[in-house]
Write a protein that holds these residues in place. Structure first.
Motif, mmCIF file in Angstrom:
data_model
loop_
_atom_site.group_PDB
_atom_site.id
_atom_site.type_symbol
_atom_site.label_atom_id
_atom_site.label_comp_id
_atom_site.label_asym_id
_atom_site.label_seq_id
_atom_site.Cartn_x
_atom_site.Cartn_y
_atom_site.Cartn_z
ATOM 1 N N THR A 81 0.819 -1.228 0.000
ATOM 2 C CA THR A 81 0.000 0.000 0.000
ATOM 3 C C THR A 81 0.848 1.272 0.000
ATOM 4 O O THR A 81 0.311 2.370 -0.164
ATOM 5 C CB THR A 81 -0.925 0.019 1.228
ATOM 6 O OG1 THR A 81 -0.139 0.051 2.429
ATOM 7 C CG2 THR A 81 -1.838 -1.197 1.255
ATOM 8 N N SER A 83 3.097 4.098 -1.404
ATOM 9 C CA SER A 83 3.211 4.664 -2.754
ATOM 10 C C SER A 83 4.665 4.873 -3.168
ATOM 11 O O SER A 83 5.012 4.727 -4.347
ATOM 12 C CB SER A 83 2.455 5.993 -2.829
ATOM 13 O OG SER A 83 2.954 6.902 -1.855
ATOM 14 N N ARG A 88 8.708 1.191 -0.425
ATOM 15 C CA ARG A 88 8.026 -0.098 -0.647
ATOM 16 C C ARG A 88 9.041 -1.212 -0.850
ATOM 17 O O ARG A 88 8.851 -2.328 -0.357
ATOM 18 C CB ARG A 88 7.098 0.010 -1.855
ATOM 19 C CG ARG A 88 6.252 -1.242 -2.051
ATOM 20 C CD ARG A 88 5.130 -1.009 -3.057
ATOM 21 N NE ARG A 88 5.622 -0.684 -4.372
ATOM 22 C CZ ARG A 88 5.525 0.529 -4.946
ATOM 23 N NH1 ARG A 88 4.948 1.529 -4.291
ATOM 24 N NH2 ARG A 88 5.993 0.753 -6.162
ATOM 25 N N ASN A 172 2.626 6.348 5.522
ATOM 26 C CA ASN A 172 1.676 6.911 4.560
ATOM 27 C C ASN A 172 1.159 8.268 5.014
ATOM 28 O O ASN A 172 0.852 9.135 4.188
ATOM 29 C CB ASN A 172 0.503 5.944 4.365
ATOM 30 C CG ASN A 172 0.892 4.743 3.535
ATOM 31 O OD1 ASN A 172 1.798 4.814 2.697
ATOM 32 N ND2 ASN A 172 0.198 3.631 3.752
#
Length: 221
Positions: A81, A83, A88, A172
């Motif tokens: 999840t 971005s 990531r 996030n």
């Protein structure tokens, strides 16, 4: 007339011989069937209680393994999840290390299931009740210790997946690359999640010493 009487007597005698032969040939077949019903192979078939016990033991081990596998899948979904591609990638490396410890958990589960099966099948025979019961008790104790280790492992996997999910939510929300690397480094420092199988087996061997009845843990209900 005499020839007719002789022919009738010969036919009757032949019929009696045929019936006697069929009866004598059928007796060995019935005897073989009776022996098959009471053969050791037939007696060796597990009872319904033994099959139910093995099923319960198999389920309790698979339950812990499933918890670990679910934790890994949850960590994968959380990492995907993010971005930012560098962040990531770093999280996926963490998840890869997490996944790399699953074989140790699977080996632990297989070993524990083998001890469960051995303890269930160890039944005392004539003249050897005490040794058989002692052997069965040792196997149950070892199984109990291994299952405790499996429960601890599944709790560790679950806790790590929870922490990784929290870190992902924070990253996030913040969007700070430098802070993200610090968080990822913190996750890496928690490895390894599990001791190696050699360490687990070494600890088990060290515990195998004479113990009093008070020291032996009772089986979980």
């Amino acid at each position: 007339m005499t020839h007719l009487i002789v022919a009738l007597l010969a036919g009757a005698f032949g019929t009696l011989l045929g019936l006697s032969f069929r009866r004598s040939s059928s007796e060995p077949t019935r005897a073989r069937r009776a022996r098959q019903r009471t053969s050791p192979a037939a007696e060796a078939v597990p009872s319904s209680e033994q099959r139910a016990s093995r099923h319960r033991n198999r389920d309790r081990w698979l339950c812990e393994l499933n918890r670990c596998e679910q934790a890994v899948r949850r960590a994968v979904r959380a990492a995907d999840t993010v971005s930012s591609q560098p962040v990531r990638r770093g999280l996926r490396q963490v998840v890869h290390r997490m996944d790399a410890e699953l074989p140790t958990m699977r080996t632990l589960v297989e070993l524990g299931r083998e001890f469960d099966s051995a303890a269930a099948e160890a039944k005392p025979g004539a003249g050897e009740a005490a040794p058989a019961e002692r052997d069965s008790s040792e196997r149950r104790t070892t199984s109990w210790r291994l299952h405790r280790r499996a429960r601890e492992a599944s709790a560790e996997f679950t806790s790590f997946a929870d922490r990784l999910t929290e870190v992902v939510a924070e990253l996030n929300a913040e969007g700070d690359p430098e802070h993200a690397q610090t968080r990822i480094s913190g996750l890496r420092e928690r490895f390894p999640l599990l001791p190696s199988m050699s360490e687990i087996l070494t600890a088990r061997q060290e515990r195998r010493r004479p113990r009093s009845a008070e020291e032996v843990p009772s089986e979980p209900r």
